[in-house]
Design a protein around this motif. Structure first.
Motif, PDB file in Angstrom:
ATOM      1  N   ALA A 259       0.484  -1.085  -0.044  1.00 53.95           N
ATOM      2  CA  ALA A 259       0.062   0.021  -0.236  1.00 53.95           C
ATOM      3  C   ALA A 259       1.201   1.289   0.238  1.00 53.95           C
ATOM      4  O   ALA A 259       0.389   2.264  -1.074  1.00 53.95           O
ATOM      5  N   LYS A 263       0.892   3.524  -2.811  1.00 54.02           N
ATOM      6  CA  LYS A 263       0.529   5.599  -2.211  1.00 54.02           C
ATOM      7  C   LYS A 263       1.868   6.841  -2.527  1.00 54.02           C
ATOM      8  O   LYS A 263       1.578   7.231  -4.026  1.00 54.02           O
ATOM      9  N   GLN A 267       5.654   1.645  -7.509  1.00 53.88           N
ATOM     10  CA  GLN A 267       5.339   0.501  -7.219  1.00 53.88           C
ATOM     11  C   GLN A 267       5.459  -0.193  -8.178  1.00 53.88           C
ATOM     12  O   GLN A 267       5.825  -1.878  -8.300  1.00 53.88           O
TER      13      GLN A 267
END
Length: 820
Positions: A259, A263, A267
């Motif tokens: 996560a 954010k 990723q």
């Protein structure tokens, strides 16, 4: 007690060749100074390993060398050993200096922050100290902004070190407590609370506190590492889950880290998946693949259970997902094309016959494909069943990669090998600009390519020596030696010297034979030196360095030094000859003409002329001799017909294909190459899934389903039908069509035989008893009956040694002359 093993790259002088000049720095008259100094390698990487074990320290270095690069590593005494943690600050200072000279870096955060992987599992290092030490990442990137920095960290595993001394006797309870913690505290499974509290009460509070403290600190460092990706300090980050399961504290930790990466929008540069020890090698391979400007394609095949339906031990994602992540991390491309650059053969666990998988490896290697084998079926070692099937089919030295547990190694090794071959053939080698022409540069390329090929073969040999020879054949002896002499095999403080001597002596003899059988004389294509394709053979084994890696029995350092030769006089053959398939079955006592394929592969860059013939048993009909001319590196398939004559039931015979050959321009020297194939006489088994049969049963235990008894595998412990305890059990096999049968054979589990059972056949819609047995103690039982035409057979188990039914295989045949 242990040698101070050298982690620096090999000397290129270990390459034996009549064609390579290694004195490269001599200026030629009239040439510019820059052109007189061709590089000795394709680049340098500064590598901070996870610790000093062979897989974590040697493998990244070997992968770098297999890609033509040099890996700079810290002095070994800075890395620590087992419970003597590494000198984190000194390693950071070393890397600060080394990074300035390198083309990029691969660093293990646990070594920089805590002093290694084992140190990361205790709270001895405070969060503040770990953060202070890791500021070296920011400093190095600030001073070297254009040099790629790849890093990896580890999500803490479920338990602590398993030693008999405090605190390790609690490693099992800690692991169970951690799993229950997630199930009860996070998932609300209140039915498990009583067990959770009971296990917790068995563990001293200080151990639980240290475990929680280490997890919290490590998790915060993981978060800090992701933030460094976001701020540009780290170019690529892998967070590896060490010892993963479905439940445990890592589950929410992973979710939180993913996560955070999402954010921060990083990723695509932060990967989270199972694995710890392999991460250094993966990132080194990624570095090299990118520097070489290559993106090899990888086609994956599974052995038994498909990868999307299997989770390997100590992992928490489907195997196919992990393999795909590894491939993409390297910058390679998944592909299902039969022309993919790499064929990755992934050995999974479960039921099924491994022979077709071994046959596919055999065929692909014969045709000259880059074939890598990832063997993860058994935790920590080679699957002996696969090893025994491959031994008569291939030479292991021909593989593009091998890993006996941890497929990331075979992926990394093969991708680097493919990338270097591609780059050499397109002329895109780092350190060789477009105007780098002339003999010195050609010889430099040749030396680098041969050095890389040597490192590649050495890596394959050492992996087999460790995970097959040592772990399958010697490890248990070392473990027993320590226990029998009153020491802890997990942490030897009394008998390490004797245990080490035992490990080395037993493994060395096996390793020398492994080299002779599987590597000596193996042909190697090293790449293109800008004018010619460089070829060599594995010439000799110069030496072994062997010792137990730590004061425990699990890992053996087994590092070979090999010599390759480009000299024609060191070749026994210019061709590789393969007969496909390795084994052909025929009906007993029959005369039949069998069609086989002989694959001839030219391993050198000159034309070769061969005369192909076959030596057959007396009374058989041999194919007519055939002349074949092969262009350089050509692969030619020649169909042959062998007349098989009256082979008795359950007997076999060997046919040898011979291919004496010469080079047309030098026809006075004749080379020899040959291959064998086996013809076996077996009865047709109608109770096989391959024949359309299906199996059902009264029940089964865990993954031991009834389909395993019709998969053709009579030896694999994972391919059995097993039931829960009960007073009776039944198994039924239905044929694809009505079949004439007269023999039923049961392959049972030794020591747990079925003591009483009944075999029936479904004849004209009614069950007819064919045989009844009581008091059985035999592992393989054969039941011959009057021939009947049946559509199914049924086994009723009426008694066993422990009220469970266990069966490897059921075979149903018709052997009478009337069966045709």
């Amino acid at each position: 007690m242990r040698r101070n093993r050298r982690l620096t790259p090999r000397a290129l002088s270990m390459i034996t060749t009549t064609a390579v000049i290694l004195t490269l720095a001599v200026a030629l008259p009239g040439t510019p100074a820059a052109a007189a100094r061709p590089p000795a390698n394709l680049g340098q990487l500064a590598v901070v390993p996870l610790d000093d074990r062979p897989f974590t320290a040697y493998t990244p270095v070997a992968v770098a060398e297999a890609g033509g690069h040099q890996a700079l590593t810290p002095p070994k005494d800075l890395l620590g050993e087992y419970f003597t943690y590494g000198q984190a600050d000194a390693v950071g200072a070393w890397w600060r200096r080394a990074a300035a000279d390198a083309d990029g870096s691969v660093v293990a955060a646990p070594m920089l922050a805590y002093g290694g992987l084992v140190a990361s599992r205790t709270c001895q290092t405070s969060l503040a100290d770990a953060r202070r030490r890791l500021t070296v990442l920011d400093e190095v990137k600030r001073k070297n902004p254009d040099k790629p920095l790849y890093a990896f960290d580890v999500i803490m595993r479920l338990t602590i070190e398993p030693t008999s001394s405090y605190p390790g006797i609690y490693s099992g309870p800690i692991r169970r407590w951690a799993i229950l913690m997630d199930q009860v505290e996070n998932l609300g499974q209140e039915e498990r609370r009583a067990e959770y509290e009971q296990v917790a009460n068995e563990i001293p509070e200080e151990i639980k506190a240290d475990f929680r403290c280490a997890r919290a600190r490590d998790h915060q460092i993981n978060r800090d590492m992701i933030e460094r990706v976001a701020n540009g300090t780290i170019d690529y980050l892998v967070l590896g889950q060490d010892d993963a399961t479905e439940h445990g504290p890592h589950r929410l930790e992973k979710a939180g880290l993913a996560a955070l990466a999402a954010k921060l929008g990083v990723q695509d540069r932060v990967k989270i998946y199972p694995g710890a020890d392999i991460l250094g090698a993966l990132l080194v391979a990624k570095h090299i693949t990118k520097r070489l400007g290559a993106a090899p394609t990888v086609d994956v095949e599974w052995s038994r259970t498909p990868g999307d339906q299997w989770v390997a031990p100590y992992q928490d994602v489907p195997y196919a997902t992990l393999v795909d992540e590894y491939v993409r991390t390297l910058g390679a491309r998944p592909s299902d094309s039969p022309d993919a650059d790499i064929l990755l053969m992934a050995n999974t666990a479960g039921g099924g016959n491994l022979e077709p998988f071994a046959d596919r490896i055999h065929e692909a290697v014969a045709r000259g494909r880059l074939v890598a084998v990832g063997d993860d079926a058994l935790a920590g070692k080679v699957d002996s069943e696969l090893r025994s099937l491959l031994a008569p089919r291939i030479r292991f030295g021909e593989l593009a990669g091998w890993s006996g547990w941890n497929i990331g190694l075979s992926i990394s090794q093969s991708v680097v090998r493919a990338a270097l071959l591609q780059a050499s053939r397109t002329g895109r080698l780092p350190g060789f600009p477009g105007n780098s022409k002339g003999i010195p540069f050609q010889k430099a390329r040749q030396a680098i390519l041969l050095g890389a090929a040597t490192a590649h073969v050495e890596l394959t040999l050492q992996e087999l020596a460790h995970t097959d020879l040592y772990r399958n054949q010697v490890l248990s002896q070392v473990q027993a030696y320590a226990r029998d002499n009153g020491d802890d095999p997990q942490y030897m403080t009394k008998v390490f010297a004797g245990a080490n001597q035992l490990a080395v002596q037993r493994t060395r003899a096996l390793a020398d034979q492994l080299f002779a059988d599987e590597f000596a004389g193996t042909p190697i294509r090293a790449g293109n030196d800008s004018r010619d394709e460089v070829t060599a053979v594995v010439h000799r084994l110069t030496s072994w360095e062997m010792t137990l890696a730590w004061s425990r029995y699990q890992e053996l350092e087994a590092f070979p030094t090999l010599a390759l030769s480009t000299a024609p006089t060191d070749r026994g053959a210019l061709l590789t000859v393969t007969a496909l398939p390795l084994r052909t079955t025929v009906r007993p006592d029959s005369d039949v003409d069998e069609r086989v394929t002989v694959v001839l592969r030219n391993d050198v860059g000159t034309p070769v002329t061969a005369q192909l013939s076959a030596v057959v048993p007396d009374g058989w009909v041999a194919p007519a001799p055939t002349g074949v001319r092969l262009a350089p590196f050509a692969v030619v398939e020649v169909p042959l017909t062998v007349g098989v004559r009256q082979l008795a039931a359950e007997q076999s015979a060997t046919v040898t294909v011979e291919a004496p050959h010469v080079m047309p321009q030098n026809g006075h020297r004749q080379f020899a190459a040959s291959a064998t194939m086996t013809f076996g006489a077996v009865w047709r088994n109608v109770a096989l899934a391959a024949e359309g049969a299906t199996a059902t049963a009264s029940g089964w235990w865990r993954q031991y389903v009834p389909a395993h008894v019709i998969d053709g595998n009579r030896v694999s412990a994972g391919s059995r039908w097993i039931t829960d305890p009960g007073d009776s059990h039944w198994l039924q096999v239905e044929f694809a069509d009505p079949e004439l049968i007269d023999t039923v054979r049961l392959y049972q589990y030794g020591g747990y035989e079925l003591t009483a059972y009944r075999i029936s056949g479904l004849v004209d819609g009614a069950w007819q008893v064919l045989s009844e047995v009581t008091g059985n103690t035999t592992q393989v039982t054969t039941h011959t009956v009057t021939p009947v035409r049946a559509t199914a057979v049924r086994l009723d188990v009426l008694g066993s040694r422990d009220r469970q039914a266990r069966l490897y295989e059921i075979e149903v045949t018709c052997r009478a002359a009337a069966c045709g």
